[in-house]
Design a protein around this motif. Sequence first.
Motif, PDB file in Angstrom:
ATOM      1  N   ASP B  38     -51.471   4.296 -28.671  1.00  0.00           N
ATOM      2  CA  ASP B  38     -52.330   5.012 -29.625  1.00  0.00           C
ATOM      3  C   ASP B  38     -52.568   6.447 -29.137  1.00  0.00           C
ATOM      4  O   ASP B  38     -52.881   6.665 -27.969  1.00  0.00           O
ATOM      5  CB  ASP B  38     -53.666   4.263 -29.735  1.00  0.00           C
ATOM      6  CG  ASP B  38     -54.518   4.790 -30.883  1.00  0.00           C
ATOM      7  OD1 ASP B  38     -53.937   5.181 -31.913  1.00  0.00           O
ATOM      8  OD2 ASP B  38     -55.745   4.822 -30.739  1.00  0.00           O
ATOM      9  N   GLY B  39     -52.400   7.405 -30.047  1.00  0.00           N
ATOM     10  CA  GLY B  39     -52.672   8.798 -29.713  1.00  0.00           C
ATOM     11  C   GLY B  39     -51.504   9.527 -29.069  1.00  0.00           C
ATOM     12  O   GLY B  39     -51.544  10.742 -28.890  1.00  0.00           O
ATOM     13  N   ARG B  67     -46.546   7.508 -42.156  1.00  0.00           N
ATOM     14  CA  ARG B  67     -47.876   8.077 -42.439  1.00  0.00           C
ATOM     15  C   ARG B  67     -48.571   7.245 -43.508  1.00  0.00           C
ATOM     16  O   ARG B  67     -49.755   6.960 -43.409  1.00  0.00           O
ATOM     17  CB  ARG B  67     -47.749   9.527 -42.904  1.00  0.00           C
ATOM     18  CG  ARG B  67     -47.698  10.521 -41.755  1.00  0.00           C
ATOM     19  CD  ARG B  67     -47.942  11.941 -42.240  1.00  0.00           C
ATOM     20  NE  ARG B  67     -46.866  12.435 -43.073  1.00  0.00           N
ATOM     21  CZ  ARG B  67     -45.751  12.988 -42.601  1.00  0.00           C
ATOM     22  NH1 ARG B  67     -45.568  13.119 -41.309  1.00  0.00           N
ATOM     23  NH2 ARG B  67     -44.816  13.407 -43.417  1.00  0.00           N
ATOM     24  N   GLY B  70     -50.097   4.367 -42.272  1.00  0.00           N
ATOM     25  CA  GLY B  70     -51.192   4.661 -41.341  1.00  0.00           C
ATOM     26  C   GLY B  70     -50.800   4.526 -39.886  1.00  0.00           C
ATOM     27  O   GLY B  70     -51.666   4.394 -39.012  1.00  0.00           O
ATOM     28  N   GLU B  73     -49.887   9.986 -37.588  1.00  0.00           N
ATOM     29  CA  GLU B  73     -50.727  11.028 -38.163  1.00  0.00           C
ATOM     30  C   GLU B  73     -50.080  12.361 -37.794  1.00  0.00           C
ATOM     31  O   GLU B  73     -49.687  12.551 -36.643  1.00  0.00           O
ATOM     32  CB  GLU B  73     -52.113  10.924 -37.531  1.00  0.00           C
ATOM     33  CG  GLU B  73     -53.139  11.865 -38.092  1.00  0.00           C
ATOM     34  CD  GLU B  73     -54.452  11.717 -37.334  1.00  0.00           C
ATOM     35  OE1 GLU B  73     -55.068  10.628 -37.429  1.00  0.00           O
ATOM     36  OE2 GLU B  73     -54.840  12.659 -36.628  1.00  0.00           O
ATOM     37  N   ARG B  75     -50.478  16.419 -37.565  1.00  0.00           N
ATOM     38  CA  ARG B  75     -51.419  17.547 -37.580  1.00  0.00           C
ATOM     39  C   ARG B  75     -50.617  18.838 -37.568  1.00  0.00           C
ATOM     40  O   ARG B  75     -49.617  18.928 -36.857  1.00  0.00           O
ATOM     41  CB  ARG B  75     -52.325  17.513 -36.345  1.00  0.00           C
ATOM     42  CG  ARG B  75     -53.288  16.336 -36.351  1.00  0.00           C
ATOM     43  CD  ARG B  75     -54.118  16.353 -35.070  1.00  0.00           C
ATOM     44  NE  ARG B  75     -54.248  15.009 -34.537  1.00  0.00           N
ATOM     45  CZ  ARG B  75     -54.221  14.704 -33.238  1.00  0.00           C
ATOM     46  NH1 ARG B  75     -54.063  15.656 -32.336  1.00  0.00           N
ATOM     47  NH2 ARG B  75     -54.351  13.458 -32.840  1.00  0.00           N
ATOM     48  N   SER B  82     -46.706  15.046 -34.565  1.00  0.00           N
ATOM     49  CA  SER B  82     -46.940  13.692 -35.064  1.00  0.00           C
ATOM     50  C   SER B  82     -47.457  12.813 -33.942  1.00  0.00           C
ATOM     51  O   SER B  82     -46.903  12.814 -32.842  1.00  0.00           O
ATOM     52  CB  SER B  82     -45.640  13.115 -35.640  1.00  0.00           C
ATOM     53  OG  SER B  82     -45.313  13.813 -36.819  1.00  0.00           O
ATOM     54  N   ARG B  85     -50.684   6.205 -34.331  1.00  0.00           N
ATOM     55  CA  ARG B  85     -51.968   5.607 -34.680  1.00  0.00           C
ATOM     56  C   ARG B  85     -51.828   4.100 -34.633  1.00  0.00           C
ATOM     57  O   ARG B  85     -51.195   3.502 -35.502  1.00  0.00           O
ATOM     58  CB  ARG B  85     -52.370   6.021 -36.106  1.00  0.00           C
ATOM     59  CG  ARG B  85     -53.006   7.358 -36.221  1.00  0.00           C
ATOM     60  CD  ARG B  85     -54.461   7.340 -35.760  1.00  0.00           C
ATOM     61  NE  ARG B  85     -54.878   8.663 -35.311  1.00  0.00           N
ATOM     62  CZ  ARG B  85     -54.868   9.062 -34.028  1.00  0.00           C
ATOM     63  NH1 ARG B  85     -54.480   8.249 -33.069  1.00  0.00           N
ATOM     64  NH2 ARG B  85     -55.258  10.265 -33.697  1.00  0.00           N
ATOM     65  N   THR B  86     -52.396   3.474 -33.627  1.00  0.00           N
ATOM     66  CA  THR B  86     -52.335   2.018 -33.547  1.00  0.00           C
ATOM     67  C   THR B  86     -53.280   1.448 -34.609  1.00  0.00           C
ATOM     68  O   THR B  86     -54.438   1.843 -34.654  1.00  0.00           O
ATOM     69  CB  THR B  86     -52.762   1.538 -32.151  1.00  0.00           C
ATOM     70  OG1 THR B  86     -51.922   2.176 -31.186  1.00  0.00           O
ATOM     71  CG2 THR B  86     -52.620   0.036 -32.016  1.00  0.00           C
ATOM     72  N   SER B  88     -55.995  -0.593 -36.577  1.00  0.00           N
ATOM     73  CA  SER B  88     -57.196  -1.221 -36.017  1.00  0.00           C
ATOM     74  C   SER B  88     -57.287  -2.701 -36.411  1.00  0.00           C
ATOM     75  O   SER B  88     -57.884  -3.497 -35.706  1.00  0.00           O
ATOM     76  CB  SER B  88     -58.450  -0.472 -36.470  1.00  0.00           C
ATOM     77  OG  SER B  88     -58.424  -0.341 -37.875  1.00  0.00           O
TER      78      SER B  88
END
Lengths: 252, 260
Positions: B38-39, B67, B70, B73, B75, B82, B85-86, B88
Motif C-alpha cells: 500500500d502506498g 484506478r 480503486g 491512485e 497524482r 501512480s 492502493r491496497t 480496505s
Amino acid sequence: MPQTGMHSGPAGATAAADPADAEAVRRAAARVRDTVEGVFAALLDVRDRTAALVAGRSPGPAGLSRSDLAELRPVLFGYLGGLIAGIGFIAAPGLLADAPWYLEWWQEDASGSRVQLLRDLDPASSAFYDYTHWGWYTGPLEGSERTICGPYVDYLCTDEYSLTLSVPVTVEGVFAGVAAADVLVRRFEGAVVPALREVPAPAFVVNAAGRVVASTTAKWLGGSVYRGEPGFARHPVGDLPLSLVVAGTPGG
Amino acid sequence: MAASGSHLAVFAPVGATGRVDAVVRRLADAIALGVLADGEQLPSEAELAGLLGVSTVTLREALMALRQQGLVETRRGRGGGSFVRTPSEPLELGARLRAYAVDELRDLGDHYAAIAGAAARLAARRALPADVAPLLRSLDDMAAVSGRVAGRAAGGPSGGPSVDAGSAALIRLEGRFHVEVAAASQSARLTQEEIRSQADIGPLLWLPYGDADGHDEVTAQHRAIVEAILRGDPDQARDLAERHVCEAMERLIELRLAVD
C-alpha cells in the motif's frame, strides 16, 4: 592440434614434457590474468576517485550526497563497454547524508545505451533491494582486497550469466562501500578462449569454488562444477582466486 | 536482495494476447494480495511500459482500469505518479479467480511445473554451497514470518486489512525462494522463465494456507527441495519441485471450481 581425452603412458607425458605446450599453458594463464586484472585496474581507479570524494566530506547532514557521486559518471562511462557490462560504486548503508542506501551504478542496456540501474532503496518498501547479503559486497566488507563473484545468474542487474568483480573503498581505515563491475560470461569467454585453444589439451578456467567460467571442452562447460579429476592439473592464475585446469599437465 | 525478486516477476513482460487484460490482472493480483505494498509508487509510465513490454497506450488503459477498481491512485504534478492502493475490504478471492479459466490454470501449472522441475534438477547437479546459502536464508525468513503470523492468529485482534502483512510477505518470500532455486541451476533462461511463471500466477499460486497442517506441508516441501539440491540428487529435486507446483495449482483449481 588439440589432443582429446586423457593422456596415458608415454604419450601422456608429451603435454607435460613439451616446452611449447608448457609455454601455451603459461600464456593462457597470463591471458586470463591480464583480462581480469584489466577490470580490477578500472575498479582501483573508481575506488581511488570515490575515496577522494568521500575523504573531502565530514559525516552528517553536510556530508557526501548522491549528487556528489554523480561526479564519478565520466569515469564510469569511460570504462563501460567491451568486457565491462556494468560498473559503479555501492555505498555502505549510512554513508550518504541524503539517502540511507545508494548505488551509483551504470550498465549497458540491450541496445548498448548507458542506463543507471535504479533499485528500490527505501528499507520500508516491499521491493527494498538489500545489497549487503551479496558476495560482491560481503567479500570487500570482510577484508578481501579483490573479490570475484560468480559466474552466477544475475537476475537483478544484467539478467545474464555474469561475473561480478569488486574491491573495497576505505577512507582512513573506515569502510565506505565497494567499487564493482559486471562482466558477462560470454564476453569473458570471448576474451580468454582463443588463448585457451592454443593449449593442445582440454583446458578451462575455474573459480575458487570450482565453478567453470570458460572452457575449450564441452565436458566442462561454463556453469558446471569441477571437483578435481584424475589426469587434470590446476595452474594458478597470477594471485587471483581463479585457476586454469588443463588435462595431462603437471600442476604449477 | 530482499523482496525485489518478486517485483521483477510482477513487472516482467506480459504475453502478446489480451495485453490490457493481462496487465490489469497481473497488477490487480499483486496489489490485492499485497505483493505490491500500500502506498508504493509504481515506476513511471514509460518505465513500466518498457518493463512489461507493452506500449504506453496499453499501459495507460490498464492503469485506468486499475484506478476504476480503486487499486491505483494517480497524482499529478511534482511528487506525482501512480501509487498502489491496497483495498480496505477483505480479499475477495473469487473475483480474482474469475479472471482465470480452469483450462488456463491447468496449462500455467503444466508449464510452471516443467520449468521448476528442470531448474531444480540442474540446481542439484550444479549448485555449490554459495548458491544454496540464499535458499537457506529464504527458508529462515519464511519460518520467521510464519511464526509471527501464527502468533497473531492465536491471540491477536481479528479484522484489519484484507491481506495481512504476514501472508503478503510469505507470498513474496515464496517467489524469492523459487527464483533462487532457478538461479542455482546456472541457467539464465530458466531463471527468466521462472520469473515469468511467477508473474503470470505467483501471487495466487503461493497464497498461504489458512490452516496449520497445509502450511507445515508446504514448509516441509521447501526443506525437502533444498535438501535434495544439497545432497546433489537431481531426480529427487526435480520430482519434489514439480510436485510442489502441481499441488499448489491443484489447490488453486479447486478454489476456482468453487466459484461460478
